[in-house]
Design a protein around this motif. Structure first.
Motif, PDB file in Angstrom:
ATOM      1  N   ASP A 192       0.839  -1.207   0.000  1.00  0.00           N
ATOM      2  CA  ASP A 192       0.000   0.000   0.000  1.00  0.00           C
ATOM      3  C   ASP A 192       0.873   1.255   0.000  1.00  0.00           C
ATOM      4  OD1 ASP A 192      -2.345  -1.371  -0.015  1.00  0.00           O
ATOM      5  OD2 ASP A 192      -2.617  -1.334   2.193  1.00  0.00           O
ATOM      6  N   ALA A 193       1.949   1.192   0.774  1.00  0.00           N
ATOM      7  CA  ALA A 193       2.806   2.379   0.944  1.00  0.00           C
ATOM      8  C   ALA A 193       3.567   2.712  -0.340  1.00  0.00           C
ATOM      9  CB  ALA A 193       3.780   2.148   2.098  1.00  0.00           C
ATOM     10  N   ILE A 194       3.939   1.652  -1.082  1.00  0.00           N
ATOM     11  CA  ILE A 194       4.767   1.930  -2.273  1.00  0.00           C
ATOM     12  C   ILE A 194       3.938   1.990  -3.550  1.00  0.00           C
ATOM     13  CG2 ILE A 194       6.909   0.997  -1.311  1.00  0.00           C
ATOM     14  CD1 ILE A 194       6.342  -1.625  -2.690  1.00  0.00           C
ATOM     15  N   PRO A 225       6.865   6.083   1.708  1.00  0.00           N
ATOM     16  CA  PRO A 225       7.092   7.403   2.305  1.00  0.00           C
ATOM     17  C   PRO A 225       7.542   7.340   3.781  1.00  0.00           C
ATOM     18  CG  PRO A 225       4.758   6.914   2.185  1.00  0.00           C
ATOM     19  CD  PRO A 225       5.449   5.788   1.497  1.00  0.00           C
ATOM     20  N   GLY A 226       7.497   6.155   4.385  1.00  0.00           N
ATOM     21  CA  GLY A 226       7.901   6.054   5.809  1.00  0.00           C
ATOM     22  C   GLY A 226       6.743   6.389   6.741  1.00  0.00           C
ATOM     23  N   LEU A 227       7.072   6.531   8.000  1.00  0.00           N
ATOM     24  CA  LEU A 227       6.022   6.741   9.012  1.00  0.00           C
ATOM     25  C   LEU A 227       6.142   8.136   9.605  1.00  0.00           C
ATOM     26  CD1 LEU A 227       6.645   3.345  10.862  1.00  0.00           C
ATOM     27  CD2 LEU A 227       4.735   3.814   9.313  1.00  0.00           C
ATOM     28  N   PRO A 228       5.202   9.009   9.276  1.00  0.00           N
ATOM     29  CA  PRO A 228       5.258  10.331   9.904  1.00  0.00           C
ATOM     30  C   PRO A 228       5.028  10.211  11.423  1.00  0.00           C
ATOM     31  CG  PRO A 228       3.564  10.213   8.179  1.00  0.00           C
ATOM     32  CD  PRO A 228       4.060   8.833   8.399  1.00  0.00           C
ATOM     33  N   PHE A 243      -8.100   0.131  14.966  1.00  0.00           N
ATOM     34  CA  PHE A 243      -8.913   1.039  14.128  1.00  0.00           C
ATOM     35  C   PHE A 243      -8.205   2.343  13.771  1.00  0.00           C
ATOM     36  CE2 PHE A 243     -11.821  -1.481  16.787  1.00  0.00           C
ATOM     37  CZ  PHE A 243     -12.358  -2.275  15.783  1.00  0.00           C
ATOM     38  N   PHE A 244      -6.886   2.364  13.942  1.00  0.00           N
ATOM     39  CA  PHE A 244      -6.156   3.545  13.435  1.00  0.00           C
ATOM     40  C   PHE A 244      -5.731   3.243  12.004  1.00  0.00           C
ATOM     41  CE2 PHE A 244      -2.135   5.605  12.355  1.00  0.00           C
ATOM     42  CZ  PHE A 244      -2.513   6.939  12.475  1.00  0.00           C
ATOM     43  N   THR A 245      -6.203   4.079  11.108  1.00  0.00           N
ATOM     44  CA  THR A 245      -5.833   3.901   9.692  1.00  0.00           C
ATOM     45  C   THR A 245      -5.759   5.259   8.996  1.00  0.00           C
ATOM     46  OG1 THR A 245      -6.435   2.854   7.608  1.00  0.00           O
ATOM     47  CG2 THR A 245      -8.265   3.505   9.026  1.00  0.00           C
ATOM     48  N   THR A 246      -4.907   5.341   7.980  1.00  0.00           N
ATOM     49  CA  THR A 246      -4.849   6.566   7.171  1.00  0.00           C
ATOM     50  C   THR A 246      -5.387   6.277   5.776  1.00  0.00           C
ATOM     51  OG1 THR A 246      -2.595   6.028   6.500  1.00  0.00           O
ATOM     52  CG2 THR A 246      -2.828   7.506   8.380  1.00  0.00           C
ATOM     53  N   LYS A 247      -5.913   5.025   5.676  1.00  0.00           N
ATOM     54  CA  LYS A 247      -6.358   4.613   4.334  1.00  0.00           C
ATOM     55  C   LYS A 247      -7.842   4.892   4.149  1.00  0.00           C
ATOM     56  CE  LYS A 247      -2.813   1.152   4.554  1.00  0.00           C
ATOM     57  NZ  LYS A 247      -2.538  -0.227   4.896  1.00  0.00           N
ATOM     58  N   GLY A 273      -8.834  -0.094   4.291  1.00  0.00           N
ATOM     59  CA  GLY A 273      -8.226  -0.492   5.580  1.00  0.00           C
ATOM     60  C   GLY A 273      -9.156  -0.296   6.754  1.00  0.00           C
ATOM     61  N   LEU A 274      -9.053  -1.241   7.679  1.00  0.00           N
ATOM     62  CA  LEU A 274      -9.864  -1.162   8.907  1.00  0.00           C
ATOM     63  C   LEU A 274      -9.057  -0.601  10.080  1.00  0.00           C
ATOM     64  CD1 LEU A 274     -11.732  -4.578   8.909  1.00  0.00           C
ATOM     65  CD2 LEU A 274     -12.789  -2.310   8.817  1.00  0.00           C
ATOM     66  N   GLY A 275      -7.752  -0.603   9.934  1.00  0.00           N
ATOM     67  CA  GLY A 275      -6.891  -0.135  11.046  1.00  0.00           C
ATOM     68  C   GLY A 275      -6.688  -1.209  12.099  1.00  0.00           C
ATOM     69  N   LEU A 276      -6.858  -2.495  11.700  1.00  0.00           N
ATOM     70  CA  LEU A 276      -6.682  -3.576  12.679  1.00  0.00           C
ATOM     71  C   LEU A 276      -5.428  -4.397  12.433  1.00  0.00           C
ATOM     72  CD1 LEU A 276     -10.313  -4.978  13.047  1.00  0.00           C
ATOM     73  CD2 LEU A 276      -8.911  -3.929  14.820  1.00  0.00           C
ATOM     74  N   GLY A 277      -4.865  -4.274  11.221  1.00  0.00           N
ATOM     75  CA  GLY A 277      -3.744  -5.130  10.819  1.00  0.00           C
ATOM     76  C   GLY A 277      -2.599  -5.121  11.809  1.00  0.00           C
ATOM     77  N   LEU A 278      -2.076  -3.927  12.125  1.00  0.00           N
ATOM     78  CA  LEU A 278      -0.911  -3.847  13.024  1.00  0.00           C
ATOM     79  C   LEU A 278      -1.278  -4.217  14.459  1.00  0.00           C
ATOM     80  CD1 LEU A 278       1.019  -0.701  11.716  1.00  0.00           C
ATOM     81  CD2 LEU A 278       1.596  -3.113  11.452  1.00  0.00           C
ATOM     82  N   ALA A 279      -2.477  -3.785  14.879  1.00  0.00           N
ATOM     83  CA  ALA A 279      -2.905  -4.101  16.257  1.00  0.00           C
ATOM     84  C   ALA A 279      -2.959  -5.603  16.448  1.00  0.00           C
ATOM     85  CB  ALA A 279      -4.269  -3.481  16.525  1.00  0.00           C
ATOM     86  N   ILE A 280      -3.537  -6.307  15.474  1.00  0.00           N
ATOM     87  CA  ILE A 280      -3.661  -7.763  15.596  1.00  0.00           C
ATOM     88  C   ILE A 280      -2.302  -8.432  15.444  1.00  0.00           C
ATOM     89  CG2 ILE A 280      -4.583  -9.782  14.380  1.00  0.00           C
ATOM     90  CD1 ILE A 280      -7.211  -8.186  14.215  1.00  0.00           C
ATOM     91  N   VAL A 295      10.350   0.478   8.106  1.00  0.00           N
ATOM     92  CA  VAL A 295      10.802  -0.892   8.408  1.00  0.00           C
ATOM     93  C   VAL A 295      10.039  -1.386   9.635  1.00  0.00           C
ATOM     94  CG1 VAL A 295      12.818  -0.121   9.760  1.00  0.00           C
ATOM     95  CG2 VAL A 295      12.786  -2.414   8.794  1.00  0.00           C
ATOM     96  N   PHE A 296       9.435  -2.553   9.462  1.00  0.00           N
ATOM     97  CA  PHE A 296       8.738  -3.198  10.590  1.00  0.00           C
ATOM     98  C   PHE A 296       9.560  -4.403  11.013  1.00  0.00           C
ATOM     99  CE2 PHE A 296       5.514  -0.449   9.119  1.00  0.00           C
ATOM    100  CZ  PHE A 296       4.735  -0.151  10.231  1.00  0.00           C
ATOM    101  N   VAL A 297       9.850  -4.460  12.324  1.00  0.00           N
ATOM    102  CA  VAL A 297      10.740  -5.517  12.829  1.00  0.00           C
ATOM    103  C   VAL A 297       9.961  -6.428  13.784  1.00  0.00           C
ATOM    104  CG1 VAL A 297      12.896  -6.012  14.063  1.00  0.00           C
ATOM    105  CG2 VAL A 297      12.697  -3.946  12.677  1.00  0.00           C
TER     106      VAL A 297
END
Ligand code: ADP
Length: 606
Positions: free
Chosen positions: A502-504, A532-535, A546-550, A555-562, A585-587
């Motif tokens: 999505d980002a690229i 673009p990275g993470l502001p 449920f945080f999303t910029t999409k 996007g539902l904003g659940l992907g990273l939380a889950i 980068v996600f580690v």
């Protein structure tokens, strides 16, 4: 514990404690008084015997003295036969008196008149006096030994009169009288520890260790008695006041507690007032009584001291018992409080367990729902993926029919072979989807990172190809094995790679770098894009549900939380940052397999 709080807590008990202390005090007082009195009585009896013996010895010394005068010829000649030898007898009596140390010796004729006396040559001589009224005369005339304590009429000197009949031819012709002084004895008594008195048959104190008590009476004299004594001149008109003794309580046979009123004229003897234990013994045939007066005040002081000590001790013991009881109560309360706390704690733990189970179930459902949502998202690409082989199948199968009709069997066979391999390819896609969609066990097993990445890439293959993304995978199969659930790790990787895509999406260069390595006991997986990275404002809320910029359909904003929740569940971490070379980068870190015991446990069923 302060006395004040004791008073608050034991307000009602304190009066009880005082009552007990008082009762104990009174009880001990009575016992000690009685013990003290018994002891006083014992020593009193000993003293009584001692004093009685010495007094008896003194009196007995002269008992036969008057009778021996009757053995003297001159005496009988003078009294019975009226021989004119008064002078001789007088001198004889004078010498005898001096030698015997008596007060006086004299002879009475049958009428009671003094015929000869040891003090014949003194101005206050008895010679010629009529002493027929004296009881010692009348007694002796009746052939009885006369005994009288009295005060002399001439000189007012107290003394003990002993008389004996003077016999001639069996007839009483006169009376011999010896007057002795008991002063010596009295003087020796002055030093005794307790007062001692001798009373005669009239109840008059004739000897006393306390001089002021002499010639007082134990009981007030009745008027008739007083008149009789005055007439007898026995006490030579002494006033004979009452000593002021009152009987209080009898103790045994000859002991009585008496109270001695302080004398009217307060002099040195005033200290001899108060309570005494009076013990009396009769003095043989004299009709006298010897009385020892032991002061009770000493015992009283000791008894009161002991009673006070006992009361204080009992009060002290009471307080100590109260304190011990309070302490026991306190410990008991604490124990109960601790038990209640333990019960509350157990209950809380049970509830937490229950809630955790419910939460975990809900979480598992959520994870699964998110997974299905991901499938929804990737299904568009998959549909395209499937449509192409389907169209190819359609063409190949149509051609195969044509080749069969023409009899070109070789080409038809070739077409059918290609159909078979396309169907195999489609089977792989559906198998992948099926395996991604299935519910996970949630248990930790060794998972090959490379394999998980390949599976995730496979699911997103259509999007990757469509976006023309250059993917580099920097981990080999078997190089990094994490302890995790394979399906869950794939889900995390699909989320991270999908976010990266999505980002690229609209970027001129589109690269995705996937790295996997082992660092000590951890497996580290990096998903690095050149987007673009993470502001700042995104970084702050990255893992919030449920945080999303999409846009809403993307996007539902659940992907990273889950994903974060899944990784944490297996004892790992998930962080997102800007890469120094650009992009995000996600580690992911997870425990490495084959290190020993897993650092977490799970009861998840999905
Ligand atoms: P969703 O993808 O549904 O928005 P996520 O929790 O997966 O939900 O992502 C939350 C937000 O994090 C995204 O909306 C996006 O703004 C940001 N984000 C995630 N991954 C990246 C990335 N690789 N580059 C830039 N921003 C990202």
């Amino acid at each position: 514990m302060s006395i004040a709080s004791l008073v608050r807590k034991y307000g009602l008990l304190l009066p009880g404690l005082l009552a007990v202390a008082l009762t104990v005090g009174v009880f001990v007082l009575r016992i000690n008084e009685n013990l003290g009195l018994a002891e006083l009585q014992r020593t009193g009896t000993q003293r009584l015997e001692l004093y009685a013996t010495s007094l008896n010895r003194q009196i007995d010394k002269y008992a036969y003295f008057p009778a021996t005068l009757g053995l003297e010829r001159d005496v009988i000649d003078l009294v019975a036969h009226g021989k004119p030898i008064t002078d001789t007898v007088n001198r004889y009596l004078e010498q005898l008196n001096q030698r015997a140390g008596t007060l006086s010796i004299y002879l009475l004729d049958r009428r009671g008149q003094v015929t000869a006396a040891s003090n014949w040559n003194r101005p206050d001589s008895f010679i010629g006096e009529d002493l027929s009224y004296r009881s010692y005369f009348t007694d002796a005339m009746r052939r009885r030994p006369g005994r009288l304590f009295g005060i002399g009429i001439t000189r007012g000197e107290p003394g003990y009169y002993l008389s004996s009949p003077l016999l001639a031819d069996g007839e009483v012709e006169g009376v011999a009288v010896v007057k002795v002084s008991l002063e010596q004895l009295e003087q020796s008594w002055a030093t005794v520890e307790v007062p001692v008195i001798v009373t005669d048959q009239n109840g008059v104190v004739i000897l006393a260790s306390v001089p002021s008590w002499k010639f007082t009476t134990l009981r007030p004299l009745p008027d008739a008695e007083r008149r009789r004594l005055e007439r007898s001149l026995q006490y030579n008109a002494r006033p004979l006041p009452s000593l002021g003794l009152t009987r209080e309580q009898a103790f045994g046979e000859n002991a009585v507690r008496v109270r001695l009123a302080p004398p009217a004229d307060v002099d040195g003897s005033s200290k001899l007032s108060g309570n005494f234990l009076a013990q009396t013994a009769p003095m043989g045939d004299t009709g006298w009584s010897l009385t020892v007066l032991s002061p009770v005040s000493g015992i009283n002081a000791i008894a009161w001291t002991r009673a006070a000590l006992a009361a204080v001790a009992s009060a002290f013991i009471g307080i100590v018992l109260m304190l011990l009881n309070q302490r026991r109560q306190h410990l008991h309360d604490r124990l109960r409080a601790r038990e209640a706390l333990q019960r509350a704690h157990d209950e809380l733990e049970r509830k937490v367990d229950e809630r955790t189970r419910t939460l975990r179930a809900a979480q598992d459902e959520l994870v699964h729902a998110a997974k299905l949502a991901t499938i929804g998202q990737i299904s568009a690409g998959l549909a395209h993926e499937i449509n192409q082989p389907l169209a190819a199948l359609r063409t190949l199968s149509g051609n195969a029919i044509k080749f069969l009709r023409r009899g070109d069997l070789a080409t038809a066979e070739d077409n059918l072979d290609r159909i078979g391999s396309i169907v195999d390819g489609l089977g792989t896609v559906t198998n992948q989807l099926k395996s991604f969609a299935r519910k996970s066990s949630g248990t930790a097993d060794p998972v090959d990172v490379r394999r998980a990445l390949d599976n995730a890439l496979f699911l997103l293959d259509q999007r990757l190809r469509h976006a023309n993304v250059a993917v580099s995978i920097e981990v080999e199969a078997g190089q990094a094995t994490a302890l995790c659930d394979a399906n869950r790790l794939e889900q995390v990787m699909v989320n991270l790679i999908a976010n990266a895509l999505d980002a690229i999406d609209n970027r001129p260069s589109r690269t995705l770098r996937l790295r996997g390595r082992r660092e000590h006991a951890r497996i580290v997986i990096e998903v690095h894009d050149d987007g673009p990275g993470l502001p700042e404002h995104v970084r702050e809320h990255l893992f919030e549900p449920f945080f999303t910029t999409k846009e809403s359909n993307r996007g539902l904003g659940l992907g990273l939380a889950i994903s974060s929740e899944i990784v944490h569940h297996f004892g790992g971490t998930l962080t997102g940052a800007n890469h120094p070379e650009g992009g995000a980068v996600f580690v992911v870190t997870l425990p490495a397999a084959g290190i020993g015991e897993t650092p977490w446990t799970t009861t998840s069923r999905s």
